[in-house]
Design a protein around this motif. Structure first.
Motif, short mmCIF file in Angstrom:
data_model
loop_
_atom_site.label_atom_id
_atom_site.label_comp_id
_atom_site.label_asym_id
_atom_site.label_seq_id
_atom_site.Cartn_x
_atom_site.Cartn_y
_atom_site.Cartn_z
N ALA A 1 -13.21 14.36 11.47
CA ALA A 1 -12.53 13.14 11.89
C ALA A 1 -11.32 13.52 12.71
O ALA A 1 -10.72 14.58 12.51
N GLY A 2 -10.95 12.65 13.64
CA GLY A 2 -9.70 12.84 14.37
C GLY A 2 -8.54 12.35 13.52
O GLY A 2 -8.68 11.43 12.71
N ILE A 3 -7.38 12.99 13.67
CA ILE A 3 -6.20 12.50 12.96
C ILE A 3 -5.62 11.32 13.74
O ILE A 3 -5.72 11.25 14.96
N PHE A 4 -5.03 10.38 13.01
CA PHE A 4 -4.55 9.14 13.60
C PHE A 4 -3.54 9.42 14.71
O PHE A 4 -3.68 8.96 15.84
N ARG A 5 -2.48 10.11 14.37
CA ARG A 5 -1.46 10.48 15.37
C ARG A 5 -1.72 11.91 15.81
O ARG A 5 -1.39 12.87 15.11
N GLN A 6 -2.32 12.06 16.97
CA GLN A 6 -2.53 13.37 17.53
C GLN A 6 -1.16 14.03 17.72
O GLN A 6 -0.18 13.38 18.06
N ASN A 7 -1.07 15.29 17.43
CA ASN A 7 0.17 16.08 17.57
C ASN A 7 1.06 16.05 16.33
O ASN A 7 2.07 16.76 16.30
N VAL B 1 -9.88 17.18 11.46
CA VAL B 1 -10.02 17.76 10.12
C VAL B 1 -11.47 17.65 9.68
O VAL B 1 -12.19 16.74 10.10
N LYS B 2 -11.91 18.56 8.82
CA LYS B 2 -13.22 18.44 8.20
C LYS B 2 -13.15 17.38 7.11
O LYS B 2 -12.12 17.21 6.45
N VAL B 3 -14.23 16.65 6.94
CA VAL B 3 -14.25 15.56 5.96
C VAL B 3 -14.98 16.00 4.70
O VAL B 3 -15.80 16.92 4.73
N PRO B 4 -14.67 15.37 3.55
CA PRO B 4 -15.30 15.76 2.28
C PRO B 4 -16.82 15.71 2.34
O PRO B 4 -17.41 14.73 2.81
N ALA B 5 -17.44 16.76 1.82
CA ALA B 5 -18.89 16.89 1.94
C ALA B 5 -19.65 15.83 1.15
O ALA B 5 -20.78 15.47 1.52
N ALA C 1 -16.68 8.47 5.03
CA ALA C 1 -15.65 9.35 5.62
C ALA C 1 -14.93 8.67 6.77
O ALA C 1 -13.75 8.95 7.03
N ALA C 2 -15.60 7.74 7.45
CA ALA C 2 -14.98 7.05 8.58
C ALA C 2 -13.83 6.15 8.16
O ALA C 2 -13.03 5.73 9.00
N THR C 3 -13.72 5.85 6.88
CA THR C 3 -12.64 4.97 6.41
C THR C 3 -11.32 5.70 6.19
O THR C 3 -10.30 5.07 5.91
N LEU C 4 -11.30 7.01 6.33
CA LEU C 4 -10.16 7.80 5.88
C LEU C 4 -8.97 7.91 6.84
O LEU C 4 -7.81 7.90 6.38
N ALA D 1 -8.72 17.21 -0.02
CA ALA D 1 -8.92 18.12 -1.14
C ALA D 1 -8.91 17.35 -2.46
O ALA D 1 -9.74 17.62 -3.36
N ALA D 2 -8.00 16.38 -2.59
CA ALA D 2 -7.95 15.58 -3.81
C ALA D 2 -9.18 14.68 -3.93
O ALA D 2 -9.76 14.53 -5.02
N ILE D 3 -9.58 14.07 -2.82
CA ILE D 3 -10.78 13.22 -2.83
C ILE D 3 -12.00 14.03 -3.27
O ILE D 3 -12.85 13.55 -4.04
N THR D 4 -12.10 15.27 -2.80
CA THR D 4 -13.20 16.14 -3.20
C THR D 4 -13.12 16.49 -4.68
O THR D 4 -14.12 16.44 -5.41
N ARG D 5 -11.93 16.81 -5.13
CA ARG D 5 -11.75 17.18 -6.54
C ARG D 5 -12.09 16.01 -7.47
O ARG D 5 -12.73 16.18 -8.51
N TRP D 6 -11.67 14.82 -7.07
CA TRP D 6 -11.92 13.62 -7.88
C TRP D 6 -13.31 13.03 -7.63
O TRP D 6 -13.72 12.14 -8.37
#
Length: 337
Positions: free
Chosen positions: A87-93, A128-132, A139-142, A296-301
């Motif tokens: 996914a792209g980050i909201f605020r690039q940079n 960023v890589k998205v949770p598998a 993932a598009a909602t993140l 990382a937290a979303i993946t853990r939970w």
């Protein structure tokens, strides 16, 4: 390659489809084939002209939220490979730490062309890589709502187990904040306008739900629920129309995290800030570092975002129309076959 563009603001007819060339990534860039997008209140406001700030450039490609697969990568790209879901980050940079000035005009779907397209090129530092375990739609909602909620929960002093949180309404930021707070071990109070949504919020984990249509003085009800103490943190998405009540619902030394301006409003009495020693903190989405910590937290939970409805790419206008009516519970998504 097809992309949606905002030809004019003020109505849904301003959103049109164009055909264009497939973009070619440079040495530090990747080309992403977009699989799914999600809509935020911001996106509705930009198209209809109610978001505030400068008008979007003519022909802007809208939406900050999109997930897809890398199909091509430049020779200097590091940390990503063809086949990665990103996914792209909201605020690039905005990579980490305090938001730099150079990130102010780098938001996707606002200052820069966004993600409502079949293919986009972004630099490797701005993805960023998205949770598998998440689907493309999930993932598009993140990128916008979830990262904002994560920032709000951790702003200043991070929320601790046993503390209390008030979330307003059932928009994307509020639902993610509810889910994050429950996984941390907090007591969550939520507000909503219908009994149907109240039941849905309880099913998602809310400990107490206040129907603000039936109880307009919901700040007083928060104080009753908390035995007069108030909540440790308020996720304030309403703005001027709700801020005064949010402050009155906060505990002594509580924190009101200000995110949105969704409700029009009234003036705020500053004396309550002094008497309750409140911290008012305005935030704007978050950095790549926050996005990665959240993932990382979303993946853990093994957390799953809440999706209301998905529309096909060809029916993006219908998705906008559905999201604009405000009756959905969870994210409105646009996806490819």
């Amino acid at each position: 390659m097809r992309s949606y563009h905002i030809d004019h603001i003020g109505d849904l007819d301003g959103l049109t489809v164009r055909n264009g060339d497939v973009p070619v990534p440079g040495p530090d860039e990747v080309r992403i084939e977009i699989a799914a997008n999600s809509l935020n209140a911001r996106d509705i406001g930009i198209l209809l002209g109610g978001y505030g700030g400068p008008s979007p450039k003519p022909g802007l490609v809208p939406l900050s939220d999109g997930v897809g697969t890398i199909v091509a990568a430049g020779e200097r790209v590091r940390g990503f490979s063809v086949g990665d879901r990103v996914a792209g980050i909201f605020r690039q940079n905005w990579l980490g730490g305090r938001m730099p000035l150079r990130a102010l005009d780098s938001d996707l779907g606002g200052s820069r062309d966004g993600m409502l397209t079949e293919s986009i090129v972004l630099t490797d530092e701005n993805i960023v890589k998205v949770p598998a375990h998440l689907s493309d739609k999930e993932a598009a909602t993140l990128p916008c709502a979830a990262v904002t909620a994560w920032h709000a929960i951790h702003a200043g002093e991070a929320l601790l187990p046993g503390q209390s949180v008030l979330v307003l309404g059932s928009g994307g930021v509020s639902l993610f904040a509810l889910q994050f707070a429950k996984h941390i071990g907090a007591h969550v109070i939520a507000t909503t306008s219908t009994e149907e949504k109240a039941h849905a919020l309880q099913a998602l984990g809310a400990d107490d739900v206040i129907n603000y249509s039936a109880t307009p003085e919901w700040d007083e009800e928060v104080m009753r629920i908390t035995a007069g103490l108030g909540v440790d943190r308020v996720i304030e998405v309403g703005g001027a129309g709700t801020l005064a009540r949010s402050m009155r619902a906060a505990a002594v030394t509580g924190r009101v995290v200000i995110i949105g301006v969704l409700a029009g409003g009234s003036q705020v009495d500053p004396s309550i800030i002094l008497t309750r020693r409140l911290t008012l903190q305005a935030i704007s989405t978050g950095s790549r570092e926050m996005f990665e910590q959240m993932n990382a937290a979303i993946t853990r939970w093994q957390l799953k975002p809440v999706i209301d409805t998905a529309f096909p790419f060809d029916e993006a206008k219908a998705a906008y129309r559905y999201a604009a009516n405000g009756r959905h519970f969870g994210k409105v998504v646009i996806s490819r076959p």
